[in-house]
Design a protein around this motif. Structure first.
Motif, short mmCIF file in Angstrom:
data_model
loop_
_atom_site.label_atom_id
_atom_site.label_comp_id
_atom_site.label_asym_id
_atom_site.label_seq_id
_atom_site.Cartn_x
_atom_site.Cartn_y
_atom_site.Cartn_z
N GLY A 1 0.63 -1.41 0.16
CA GLY A 1 0.03 0.36 -0.19
C GLY A 1 0.80 1.13 -0.13
O GLY A 1 0.47 2.60 0.57
N ARG A 2 2.25 1.04 -0.42
CA ARG A 2 2.60 2.49 -0.94
C ARG A 2 3.46 2.88 -2.41
O ARG A 2 3.26 2.32 -2.90
CB ARG A 2 4.08 1.93 0.15
N LEU A 3 3.38 4.08 -2.20
CA LEU A 3 4.90 4.25 -3.60
C LEU A 3 6.13 4.42 -3.35
O LEU A 3 6.33 5.46 -1.91
CB LEU A 3 3.96 5.42 -4.13
N VAL A 4 6.96 4.49 -3.97
CA VAL A 4 8.26 5.61 -3.83
C VAL A 4 8.34 6.62 -4.42
O VAL A 4 8.05 6.83 -6.05
CB VAL A 4 9.51 4.23 -3.81
N CYS A 5 8.34 7.17 -3.93
CA CYS A 5 7.86 8.49 -3.93
C CYS A 5 9.55 9.55 -4.01
O CYS A 5 10.58 9.39 -2.96
CB CYS A 5 7.20 10.00 -3.23
N GLU A 6 9.44 10.48 -5.14
CA GLU A 6 10.89 11.68 -4.63
C GLU A 6 10.57 13.12 -4.36
O GLU A 6 9.52 13.79 -5.66
CB GLU A 6 11.36 11.31 -6.10
N PHE A 7 11.26 13.61 -3.71
CA PHE A 7 10.88 14.50 -3.36
C PHE A 7 12.01 15.42 -2.71
O PHE A 7 12.69 15.55 -2.13
CB PHE A 7 9.32 14.67 -2.64
N ASP A 8 12.12 17.03 -2.66
CA ASP A 8 12.19 18.13 -2.05
C ASP A 8 12.30 17.77 -0.52
O ASP A 8 11.24 18.68 0.17
CB ASP A 8 12.73 19.41 -2.97
N GLU A 9 13.31 18.08 -0.11
CA GLU A 9 12.56 18.65 1.29
C GLU A 9 13.62 19.44 2.16
O GLU A 9 14.59 19.73 1.96
CB GLU A 9 13.26 17.30 2.62
N TYR A 10 13.23 20.76 2.90
CA TYR A 10 13.80 22.10 3.33
C TYR A 10 14.54 21.35 4.08
O TYR A 10 14.26 21.34 6.18
CB TYR A 10 12.68 23.21 2.72
N GLU A 11 16.21 21.57 4.33
CA GLU A 11 16.56 20.91 5.41
C GLU A 11 17.70 21.53 6.10
O GLU A 11 18.52 21.79 4.51
CB GLU A 11 16.95 19.61 5.34
N ALA A 12 18.19 21.03 7.28
CA ALA A 12 19.65 21.51 7.42
C ALA A 12 21.12 20.78 7.51
O ALA A 12 21.59 21.59 7.59
CB ALA A 12 19.87 22.02 9.17
N ASP A 13 20.61 19.68 6.73
CA ASP A 13 21.35 18.97 7.12
C ASP A 13 22.60 18.66 5.63
O ASP A 13 22.47 17.83 4.83
CB ASP A 13 20.87 17.13 6.33
N THR A 14 22.93 19.72 5.49
CA THR A 14 23.53 20.36 4.14
C THR A 14 24.66 20.08 3.85
O THR A 14 25.24 19.91 5.03
CB THR A 14 23.50 22.05 3.80
N PRO A 15 25.61 20.18 2.73
CA PRO A 15 27.05 20.03 3.30
C PRO A 15 27.69 20.97 4.01
O PRO A 15 28.57 20.37 4.70
CB PRO A 15 27.50 20.53 1.92
N HIS A 16 27.40 22.16 3.79
CA HIS A 16 27.87 23.31 4.97
C HIS A 16 28.01 22.60 6.27
O HIS A 16 29.25 22.79 7.01
CB HIS A 16 27.49 24.86 4.35
#
Length: 363
Positions: free
Chosen positions: A100-115
């Motif tokens: 009952g699930r789907l694999v989705c690709e999306f953008d997340e606004y996060e602090a886990d950045t390379p910096h």
């Protein structure tokens, strides 16, 4: 000897030299107006790691109050509801629909950045292996909970050249400049194979920092002199030239211009500022003087002596230091030192004195 160590006839205040690394970093990273600069300059540091840790403690603490840098990051997950774009091939391959699930690709606004990953990794590195006093290590540890959502990566995996800066994350420039300096100082211990930090960074890294510091100092204080680091083209005869692609590139460290006059500054950070002959005579390094003369002669396409060349060495504690000022075939060529072991006011006066080479030119 406490804060001072004797070096070949003069007393070296190590805390002054270490504090000036901060000033050099601030200029090199274009963070002269960064908050807390005056307070850091007023403190005394016996170890480079203490200075770098203090910059991170204050800088990251301020950044936490402002809000950590965030960015939109690509994410892929198996979800019960549609979010972003459905990855049909992955959904079929993993049989997600049977659950009952789907694999989705999306953008997340996060602090886990390379910096932020670089910041966290270097903070942990300093805590574990840095020559940092207990009080500052405790202050570094207090920053880690604010970085819980940030992935801890191997410091050696950080791609410093891929880190970009813009208005929203410009305050990271100095912090990550510090982080890069820390990581470049990594050394394996000979006995245990574990990792420790060098008590000082390598001459190569200090040389790069010294070059950037000089250039950015003049960019900040003398924009009217158009400070830059252009290449110098070879002034050869096109009609007879052959194999010119084999000529090595001539890249300057700093070039200043005032009207028709130019000054090419070649920054040198060496353990020995002079070469000594078998007979004990001290002279300017041959390759260095040939290099700056070649720059000046090829840049002076008008053949009027309007281009000067200056070797600017970081001063050492050797008894004889470069002190040269001559006119060679019409071009003024010199070598002098910048004493980084002095208070900032004296260093700045020395840097300002270099500008007079443009004013004092005989042409």
């Amino acid at each position: 000897m406490g804060r001072q160590a004797e070096g070949r006839g003069r007393m070296i205040d190590r805390s002054i030299a270490i504090s000036n690394v901060y000033v050099m970093l601030a200029y090199a990273c274009r963070a002269i107006r960064s908050e807390g600069r005056d307070r850091i300059e007023a403190e005394r540091f016996d170890h480079l790691h203490d200075l770098l840790a203090e910059i991170l403690v204050r800088g990251v603490g301020t950044q936490v109050k402002r809000g950590l840098h965030r960015d939109y990051l690509d994410r892929r997950d198996e979800l019960a509801t549609v979010r972003g774009r459905i990855n049909t091939s992955r959904t079929v391959a993993t049989r997600s629909t049977t659950r009952g699930r789907l694999v989705c690709e999306f953008d997340e606004y996060e602090a886990d950045t390379p910096h932020n990953r670089a910041l966290k990794s270097v903070i942990v590195l300093l805590i574990r292996h840095g020559d940092v006093d207990a009080q500052r290590k405790a202050a570094l540890r207090r920053l880690l909970p604010y970085l819980d959502a940030v992935t801890l990566v191997a410091p050696t995996s950080i791609r410093w050249d891929a880190l970009t800066y813009h208005r929203s994350n410009a305050t990271y420039r100095l912090l990550l400049g510090v982080c890069e300096l820390v990581v470049r100082g990594l050394l394996p211990t000979e006995d245990s194979g574990s990792t420790q930090l060098a008590s000082w960074v390598s001459d190569e890294q200090m040389s790069r920092l010294y070059e950037r510091f000089l250039r950015e100092y003049y960019v900040f204080h003398h924009p009217e002199l158009s400070p830059a680091a252009p290449g110098v083209p070879w002034d050869y005869d096109d009609t007879t030239a052959h194999g010119v692609e084999q000529l090595p590139a001539m890249r300057t460290d700093v070039t200043l211009r005032s009207g028709q006059r130019s000054l090419i500054i070649d920054a040198k950070y060496y353990a020995q500022t002079m070469q000594v002959s078998p007979w004990g005579k001290s002279t300017v390094h041959s390759a260095n003087i040939y290099q700056v003369l070649a720059y000046a002669k090829n840049a002076d396409i008008r053949r009027d002596g309007s281009v000067s060349g200056l070797l600017l060495y970081a001063r050492t504690d050797a008894p004889v230091q470069p002190d040269l000022d001559v006119v060679i075939q019409g071009n003024r060529i010199g070598a002098r030192t910048l004493d980084l072991n002095q208070p900032w006011e004296i260093i700045r006066a020395q840097l300002e004195d270099v500008v007079t080479w443009l004013e004092d030119s005989p042409h």
